[in-house]
Write a protein that holds these residues in place. Structure first.
Motif, PDB file in Angstrom:
ATOM      1  N   CYS A  22      -9.396 -10.828 -25.838  1.00 35.21           N
ATOM      2  CA  CYS A  22      -8.686  -9.550 -25.940  1.00 35.21           C
ATOM      3  C   CYS A  22      -9.662  -8.379 -26.055  1.00 35.21           C
ATOM      4  O   CYS A  22      -9.401  -7.298 -25.532  1.00 35.21           O
ATOM      5  CB  CYS A  22      -7.711  -9.579 -27.108  1.00 35.21           C
ATOM      6  N   ARG A  25     -10.621  -7.580 -22.641  1.00 27.55           N
ATOM      7  CA  ARG A  25      -9.540  -6.869 -21.940  1.00 27.55           C
ATOM      8  C   ARG A  25      -9.520  -5.389 -22.283  1.00 27.55           C
ATOM      9  O   ARG A  25      -8.983  -4.585 -21.517  1.00 27.55           O
ATOM     10  CB  ARG A  25      -8.186  -7.488 -22.296  1.00 27.55           C
ATOM     11  N   SER A  28     -10.750  -2.933 -19.602  1.00 30.81           N
ATOM     12  CA  SER A  28     -10.000  -2.898 -18.347  1.00 30.81           C
ATOM     13  C   SER A  28      -9.752  -1.464 -17.881  1.00 30.81           C
ATOM     14  O   SER A  28      -9.504  -0.567 -18.687  1.00 30.81           O
ATOM     15  CB  SER A  28      -8.658  -3.604 -18.544  1.00 30.81           C
ATOM     16  N   GLN A  33      -3.298  -2.661 -20.142  1.00 27.67           N
ATOM     17  CA  GLN A  33      -4.153  -3.719 -20.706  1.00 27.67           C
ATOM     18  C   GLN A  33      -4.908  -3.180 -21.924  1.00 27.67           C
ATOM     19  O   GLN A  33      -4.958  -3.828 -22.964  1.00 27.67           O
ATOM     20  CB  GLN A  33      -5.165  -4.218 -19.660  1.00 27.67           C
ATOM     21  N   ALA A  37      -4.516  -4.611 -25.770  1.00 30.41           N
ATOM     22  CA  ALA A  37      -5.598  -5.563 -26.051  1.00 30.41           C
ATOM     23  C   ALA A  37      -6.215  -5.378 -27.438  1.00 30.41           C
ATOM     24  O   ALA A  37      -6.567  -6.358 -28.093  1.00 30.41           O
ATOM     25  CB  ALA A  37      -6.675  -5.473 -24.979  1.00 30.41           C
ATOM     26  N   ASP A 172      -8.068  -8.455 -15.995  1.00 28.41           N
ATOM     27  CA  ASP A 172      -6.867  -7.664 -15.732  1.00 28.41           C
ATOM     28  C   ASP A 172      -5.701  -8.500 -15.220  1.00 28.41           C
ATOM     29  O   ASP A 172      -4.665  -7.968 -14.891  1.00 28.41           O
ATOM     30  CB  ASP A 172      -7.180  -6.577 -14.692  1.00 28.41           C
ATOM     31  N   PRO A 174      -2.475 -10.490 -15.263  1.00 29.21           N
ATOM     32  CA  PRO A 174      -1.369 -10.576 -16.223  1.00 29.21           C
ATOM     33  C   PRO A 174      -1.133 -11.988 -16.740  1.00 29.21           C
ATOM     34  O   PRO A 174      -0.730 -12.158 -17.890  1.00 29.21           O
ATOM     35  CB  PRO A 174      -0.162 -10.053 -15.442  1.00 29.21           C
ATOM     36  N   ALA A 177      -3.378 -12.588 -19.677  1.00 29.71           N
ATOM     37  CA  ALA A 177      -2.873 -11.890 -20.868  1.00 29.71           C
ATOM     38  C   ALA A 177      -1.702 -12.660 -21.472  1.00 29.71           C
ATOM     39  O   ALA A 177      -1.580 -12.767 -22.696  1.00 29.71           O
ATOM     40  CB  ALA A 177      -2.453 -10.470 -20.507  1.00 29.71           C
TER      41      ALA A 177
END
Length: 195
Positions: A22, A25, A28, A33, A37, A172, A174, A177
């Protein structure tokens, strides 16, 4: 939390790895994001600290109180951000759970017979949080199931190399994530089960 040392170390590894991802991220170029994050990294590292077996490290009670204050500030940020993004409501529940677990650990220090920090919380609150995060894990897992492959009638949209997401950087994507959030949801379920 009352866990075995091996479960505690598995939770530490999972939560720390998720928190580290995270943090990556946060660099990003995608605004959404970056927006989520930071809070997810805080949750990951906070859960990693909570999961360290008490036989290895037992922090003073004020550490848990400080954790409740930090997550209280994060909850205020999530409350403010929830007016723009529905996902921040999930963050708000997560920070609320972290406040609850930190306060529980501060109120009941570990005994020499337990392998992890803290005592037991209020059964109704623990049960409600457990139901929420179990549902979240199931929903997150369902979202990771791949869609149907391309058929003879035409190519599937959004595949790698077609410009529909294949050219995104790994930080990046998804689906990564979602895996990060699923991991934290699973860890939260495990931690709540041990309270």
């Amino acid at each position: 939390m009352h866990t075995t040392a091996s479960l505690g170390w598995l939770l530490v590894a999972l939560c720390a790895a998720t928190g580290a991802y995270c943090l990556l991220r946060m660099r990003s170029p995608v605004a959404e994001q970056r927006s989520t994050a930071g809070g997810e990294a805080l949750m990951g590292f906070g859960m990693a600290v909570m999961a360290v077996p008490a036989a290895v490290f037992t922090p003073p009670t004020w550490v848990w109180s400080a954790g409740a204050v930090v997550f209280g500030a994060a909850a205020l940020h999530d409350l403010w951000s929830a007016r723009r993004s529905r996902h921040h409501l999930h963050h708000l529940v997560g920070t609320g759970a972290m406040i609850y677990m930190s306060a529980t650990m501060a109120a009941s220090p570990p005994s020499p017979h337990h392998h992890a920090h803290g005592g037991s919380g209020i059964p109704l609150v623990t049960g409600a949080l457990l139901l929420y995060f179990a549902g979240y894990v199931l929903l997150s897992g369902a979202r990771l199931v791949p869609t149907a492959p391309a058929t003879a009638s035409g190519p599937a949209t959004g595949t790698a190399g077609t410009g529909g997401g294949g050219d995104l950087g790994w930080g990046d994507r998804p689906e990564l994530a979602r895996v990060c959030r699923l991991s934290m949801g699973l860890a939260m379920v495990a931690m709540l089960l041990t309270m």
